[in-house]
Design a protein around this motif. Structure first.
Motif, PDB file in Angstrom:
ATOM      1  N   SER A 259       0.820  -1.221   0.000  1.00 36.22           N
ATOM      2  CA  SER A 259      -0.058  -0.177  -0.071  1.00 36.22           C
ATOM      3  C   SER A 259       0.755   1.146  -0.019  1.00 36.22           C
ATOM      4  O   SER A 259       0.552   2.205  -0.483  1.00 36.22           O
ATOM      5  N   PHE A 260       2.045   1.098   0.615  1.00 38.92           N
ATOM      6  CA  PHE A 260       2.854   2.490   0.848  1.00 38.92           C
ATOM      7  C   PHE A 260       3.989   2.621   0.126  1.00 38.92           C
ATOM      8  O   PHE A 260       4.545   3.438  -0.348  1.00 38.92           O
ATOM      9  N   PHE A 261       4.442   1.260  -0.311  1.00 34.95           N
ATOM     10  CA  PHE A 261       5.914   1.296  -1.228  1.00 34.95           C
ATOM     11  C   PHE A 261       5.949   0.789  -2.596  1.00 34.95           C
ATOM     12  O   PHE A 261       6.585   0.776  -3.210  1.00 34.95           O
ATOM     13  N   HIS A 262       4.847   0.141  -2.748  1.00 36.72           N
ATOM     14  CA  HIS A 262       4.569  -0.556  -3.944  1.00 36.72           C
ATOM     15  C   HIS A 262       5.823  -1.355  -4.657  1.00 36.72           C
ATOM     16  O   HIS A 262       6.254  -1.088  -5.477  1.00 36.72           O
ATOM     17  N   PRO A 263       6.201  -2.261  -3.799  1.00 37.06           N
ATOM     18  CA  PRO A 263       7.528  -3.204  -4.083  1.00 37.06           C
ATOM     19  C   PRO A 263       7.432  -4.125  -5.198  1.00 37.06           C
ATOM     20  O   PRO A 263       6.172  -4.626  -5.351  1.00 37.06           O
ATOM     21  N   THR A 264       8.380  -4.633  -5.510  1.00 34.21           N
ATOM     22  CA  THR A 264       8.355  -5.834  -6.088  1.00 34.21           C
ATOM     23  C   THR A 264       8.706  -7.115  -5.333  1.00 34.21           C
ATOM     24  O   THR A 264       9.354  -6.962  -4.283  1.00 34.21           O
ATOM     25  N   PHE A 265       7.780  -7.977  -5.546  1.00 38.38           N
ATOM     26  CA  PHE A 265       7.552  -9.177  -4.846  1.00 38.38           C
ATOM     27  C   PHE A 265       8.461 -10.114  -5.614  1.00 38.38           C
ATOM     28  O   PHE A 265       8.179 -10.683  -6.543  1.00 38.38           O
ATOM     29  N   GLU A 266       9.167 -10.978  -4.820  1.00 39.89           N
ATOM     30  CA  GLU A 266      10.002 -12.169  -5.537  1.00 39.89           C
ATOM     31  C   GLU A 266      10.076 -13.098  -4.507  1.00 39.89           C
ATOM     32  O   GLU A 266      10.270 -13.011  -3.527  1.00 39.89           O
ATOM     33  N   SER A 267       9.946 -14.582  -5.053  1.00 43.09           N
ATOM     34  CA  SER A 267      10.339 -15.772  -4.037  1.00 43.09           C
ATOM     35  C   SER A 267      11.679 -15.375  -3.562  1.00 43.09           C
ATOM     36  O   SER A 267      12.609 -15.246  -4.005  1.00 43.09           O
ATOM     37  N   GLY A 268      11.729 -15.758  -2.328  1.00 45.89           N
ATOM     38  CA  GLY A 268      12.976 -15.704  -1.530  1.00 45.89           C
ATOM     39  C   GLY A 268      13.839 -16.522  -1.976  1.00 45.89           C
ATOM     40  O   GLY A 268      15.173 -16.146  -2.373  1.00 45.89           O
ATOM     41  N   PHE A 269      13.579 -17.626  -2.353  1.00 38.16           N
ATOM     42  CA  PHE A 269      14.338 -18.794  -3.016  1.00 38.16           C
ATOM     43  C   PHE A 269      14.976 -18.157  -4.323  1.00 38.16           C
ATOM     44  O   PHE A 269      16.175 -18.168  -4.719  1.00 38.16           O
ATOM     45  N   ALA A 270      14.052 -17.730  -5.204  1.00 41.31           N
ATOM     46  CA  ALA A 270      14.300 -17.282  -6.605  1.00 41.31           C
ATOM     47  C   ALA A 270      15.180 -16.038  -6.325  1.00 41.31           C
ATOM     48  O   ALA A 270      16.397 -16.157  -7.477  1.00 41.31           O
ATOM     49  N   LEU A 271      14.989 -15.159  -5.827  1.00 42.02           N
ATOM     50  CA  LEU A 271      16.141 -14.154  -5.600  1.00 42.02           C
ATOM     51  C   LEU A 271      17.317 -14.438  -5.069  1.00 42.02           C
ATOM     52  O   LEU A 271      18.239 -13.909  -5.835  1.00 42.02           O
ATOM     53  N   ILE A 272      17.496 -15.361  -4.166  1.00 42.69           N
ATOM     54  CA  ILE A 272      18.939 -15.859  -3.839  1.00 42.69           C
ATOM     55  C   ILE A 272      19.379 -16.458  -4.677  1.00 42.69           C
ATOM     56  O   ILE A 272      20.919 -16.437  -5.211  1.00 42.69           O
ATOM     57  N   ALA A 273      18.755 -17.615  -5.465  1.00 43.96           N
ATOM     58  CA  ALA A 273      19.240 -18.186  -6.453  1.00 43.96           C
ATOM     59  C   ALA A 273      19.809 -17.054  -7.782  1.00 43.96           C
ATOM     60  O   ALA A 273      20.793 -17.733  -8.381  1.00 43.96           O
ATOM     61  N   ARG A 274      19.028 -16.486  -8.001  1.00 45.81           N
ATOM     62  CA  ARG A 274      19.487 -15.427  -9.033  1.00 45.81           C
ATOM     63  C   ARG A 274      20.614 -14.523  -8.740  1.00 45.81           C
ATOM     64  O   ARG A 274      21.759 -14.453  -9.522  1.00 45.81           O
ATOM     65  N   LEU A 275      20.777 -14.261  -7.342  1.00 50.30           N
ATOM     66  CA  LEU A 275      21.972 -13.543  -7.181  1.00 50.30           C
ATOM     67  C   LEU A 275      23.195 -14.297  -6.978  1.00 50.30           C
ATOM     68  O   LEU A 275      24.360 -13.588  -7.211  1.00 50.30           O
ATOM     69  N   SER A 276      23.180 -15.514  -6.750  1.00 48.69           N
ATOM     70  CA  SER A 276      24.137 -16.434  -6.471  1.00 48.69           C
ATOM     71  C   SER A 276      24.558 -17.314  -7.888  1.00 48.69           C
ATOM     72  O   SER A 276      25.448 -18.101  -8.096  1.00 48.69           O
ATOM     73  N   ASN A 277      23.820 -17.151  -9.106  1.00 50.76           N
ATOM     74  CA  ASN A 277      23.982 -17.649 -10.327  1.00 50.76           C
ATOM     75  C   ASN A 277      24.063 -19.278  -9.963  1.00 50.76           C
ATOM     76  O   ASN A 277      24.565 -20.148 -10.450  1.00 50.76           O
ATOM     77  N   LEU A 278      22.725 -19.741  -9.071  1.00 49.81           N
ATOM     78  CA  LEU A 278      22.795 -21.032  -8.859  1.00 49.81           C
ATOM     79  C   LEU A 278      22.503 -21.947  -9.789  1.00 49.81           C
ATOM     80  O   LEU A 278      23.303 -23.153  -9.804  1.00 49.81           O
ATOM     81  N   GLU A 279      21.675 -21.702 -10.717  1.00 50.56           N
ATOM     82  CA  GLU A 279      21.380 -22.392 -11.710  1.00 50.56           C
ATOM     83  C   GLU A 279      22.834 -22.935 -12.554  1.00 50.56           C
ATOM     84  O   GLU A 279      22.955 -24.032 -12.961  1.00 50.56           O
ATOM     85  N   GLU A 280      23.620 -21.751 -12.973  1.00 53.75           N
ATOM     86  CA  GLU A 280      24.603 -21.988 -13.676  1.00 53.75           C
ATOM     87  C   GLU A 280      25.734 -22.769 -12.875  1.00 53.75           C
ATOM     88  O   GLU A 280      26.404 -23.785 -13.739  1.00 53.75           O
ATOM     89  N   LYS A 281      25.794 -22.789 -11.809  1.00 53.41           N
ATOM     90  CA  LYS A 281      26.669 -23.730 -10.947  1.00 53.41           C
ATOM     91  C   LYS A 281      26.143 -24.990 -10.746  1.00 53.41           C
ATOM     92  O   LYS A 281      27.251 -26.045 -10.687  1.00 53.41           O
ATOM     93  N   ILE A 282      24.923 -25.107 -10.679  1.00 53.70           N
ATOM     94  CA  ILE A 282      24.467 -26.590 -10.676  1.00 53.70           C
ATOM     95  C   ILE A 282      24.732 -27.382 -12.069  1.00 53.70           C
ATOM     96  O   ILE A 282      25.237 -28.515 -12.001  1.00 53.70           O
ATOM     97  N   GLN A 283      24.763 -26.715 -13.043  1.00 51.89           N
ATOM     98  CA  GLN A 283      25.096 -27.338 -14.422  1.00 51.89           C
ATOM     99  C   GLN A 283      26.414 -27.616 -14.380  1.00 51.89           C
ATOM    100  O   GLN A 283      26.527 -28.952 -15.284  1.00 51.89           O
ATOM    101  N   SER A 284      27.302 -27.284 -13.666  1.00 50.44           N
ATOM    102  CA  SER A 284      28.693 -27.556 -13.648  1.00 50.44           C
ATOM    103  C   SER A 284      29.044 -28.722 -12.566  1.00 50.44           C
ATOM    104  O   SER A 284      30.295 -29.251 -12.513  1.00 50.44           O
ATOM    105  N   ALA A 285      27.815 -29.171 -11.913  1.00 57.01           N
ATOM    106  CA  ALA A 285      28.237 -29.947 -10.886  1.00 57.01           C
ATOM    107  C   ALA A 285      27.883 -31.416 -11.220  1.00 57.01           C
ATOM    108  O   ALA A 285      27.273 -31.829 -12.151  1.00 57.01           O
TER     109      ALA A 285
END
Length: 385
Positions: A259-285
């Protein structure tokens, strides 16, 4: 062998970074040549600050603010100087872990301390604030946080109210003339996997109220208060978010933020996965290892182990999860990509003992697991010869 270690925190026992270190130490005892990549994870709740600061090379800052019952408490938030980014967990100042069971008080509990942490971040020059909404002890609709940031609430006699769950039904008007102007130029991102609306059978009070101390015969009172608050906010702001996805998160805190900030909502997991390049790292494992304190039915709704396994399955990489307790069907977990859920407790013990010794138990479990893997590799070789 390349192993990616991406656990959640083990609530009440160890952080996600400590869990990753313990898993790595355990497997290294078996084979020191294994190449390990550690990516501590979180889902927007406990551990979000540490996980993001680890990825972005931030620092942890402590400030003295108010806890849910207005008592002084030291609460931490993350700060990434190069990005002018603050990372705040609602639970740090306004969370259930700060209260004993007998102290739960939905009438008085407030998110004021979280608002104070936001002010501290603004004082440091924050240009972006990530707010994790997990684990609040409140059903105040975020009014406490808003009050700390300059919004004033009044009853029908124009008396100023202390914002809390118990005063929502007394709100007759509000004033945002003193709302902190700096917030108008700050990007707000909400990390939350909760899609519940503010009101209704799946709303903040009905679903989350009981865990914050709302008794069955009090649900109607708090629901009416939330509805009253929502009506006045909609009249004041011109925006009505009471049935918006995520508005019911953290006892209605999502609604206050929307109501007061009009924020962007994002899955907590998806946010950290994106910041950490998780998917790219998984592909190499060759193997992915994750974990959490308790694997149960809630694990299939945005929790770290299952979400990590989903990504691993997409790239045909096997995934294993450690757990302090297992209360769900392993077959169902396999459908999401978890090949094995491995318990860390190795003998009968009390919950208190398991939590106290969690890090040691996890390291020993990691050693046992990799001893089994090494045995299986050798046994396979013998049978093929």
């Amino acid at each position: 062998m390349d192993v990616l270690i991406a656990p959640d925190s083990f609530k009440g026992s160890m952080s996600s970074m400590e869990a990753a270190n313990r898993i790595a130490s355990g497997l290294k005892e078996v084979d020191s040549s294994i190449h390990v990549t550690k990516v501590p994870m979180a889902d927007g709740g406990e551990g979000t600050i540490e996980a993001i600061c680890e990825v972005l090379e931030g620092e942890i800052i402590e400030k003295c603010v108010k806890d849910p019952l207005d008592r002084p408490v030291k609460a931490a938030f993350g700060w990434v100087e190069k990005q002018k980014l603050a990372v705040i967990e609602t639970a740090a100042a306004s969370g259930l872990p700060l209260l004993k069971k007998e102290e739960l008080d939905p009438y008085r509990a407030s998110t004021y301390g979280t608002g104070e942490l936001m002010k501290e971040a603004l004082d440091m020059g924050a240009e972006k604030i990530i707010i994790g909404l997990g684990g609040s002890a409140t059903v105040d609709g975020g009014t406490g946080c808003l009050q700390a940031l300059g919004v004033e609430f009044y009853d029908a006699s124009s008396n100023k109210l202390r914002a809390s769950g118990g005063t929502l039904n007394q709100i007759a008007s509000l004033n945002s003339d003193h709302f902190d102007e700096r917030l108008r130029s700050v990007e707000i991102v909400v990390a939350s996997d909760v899609t519940n609306t503010l009101l209704g059978d799946e709303g903040a009070v009905t679903i989350f109220g009981p865990q914050k101390g709302v008794m069955a015969d009090e649900l109607a009172f708090f629901e009416a208060g939330m509805e009253n608050f929502a009506r006045h906010v909609a009249e004041h702001t011109g925006h009505d978010y009471k049935f918006a996805e995520g508005s019911g998160a953290a006892g209605g805190f999502g609604f206050g933020l929307q109501s007061f900030f009009h924020p962007t909502f994002e899955s907590g997991f998806a946010l950290i996965a994106r910041l950490s390049n998780l998917e790219e790292k998984i592909q190499s494992a060759d193997l992915v290892i994750t974990g959490e304190g308790k694997f149960d039915s809630q694990s299939f709704y945005g929790k770290v182990p299952v979400e990590v396994a989903r990504v691993a399955k997409k790239h045909h990489v096997p995934a294993i999860s450690f757990a302090g307790a297992i209360e769900e069907d392993r077959v169902k977990a396999e459908e999401f990509g978890l090949s094995l859920i491995y318990p860390i407790v190795d003998k009968p013990m009390t919950l208190e003992a398991a939590l106290t010794n969690g890090s040691i138990l996890l390291q020993r479990a990691s050693t046992r697991l990799f001893e089994s893997i090494e045995f299986a590799k050798g046994w396979k070789g013998d049978t093929e010869s």
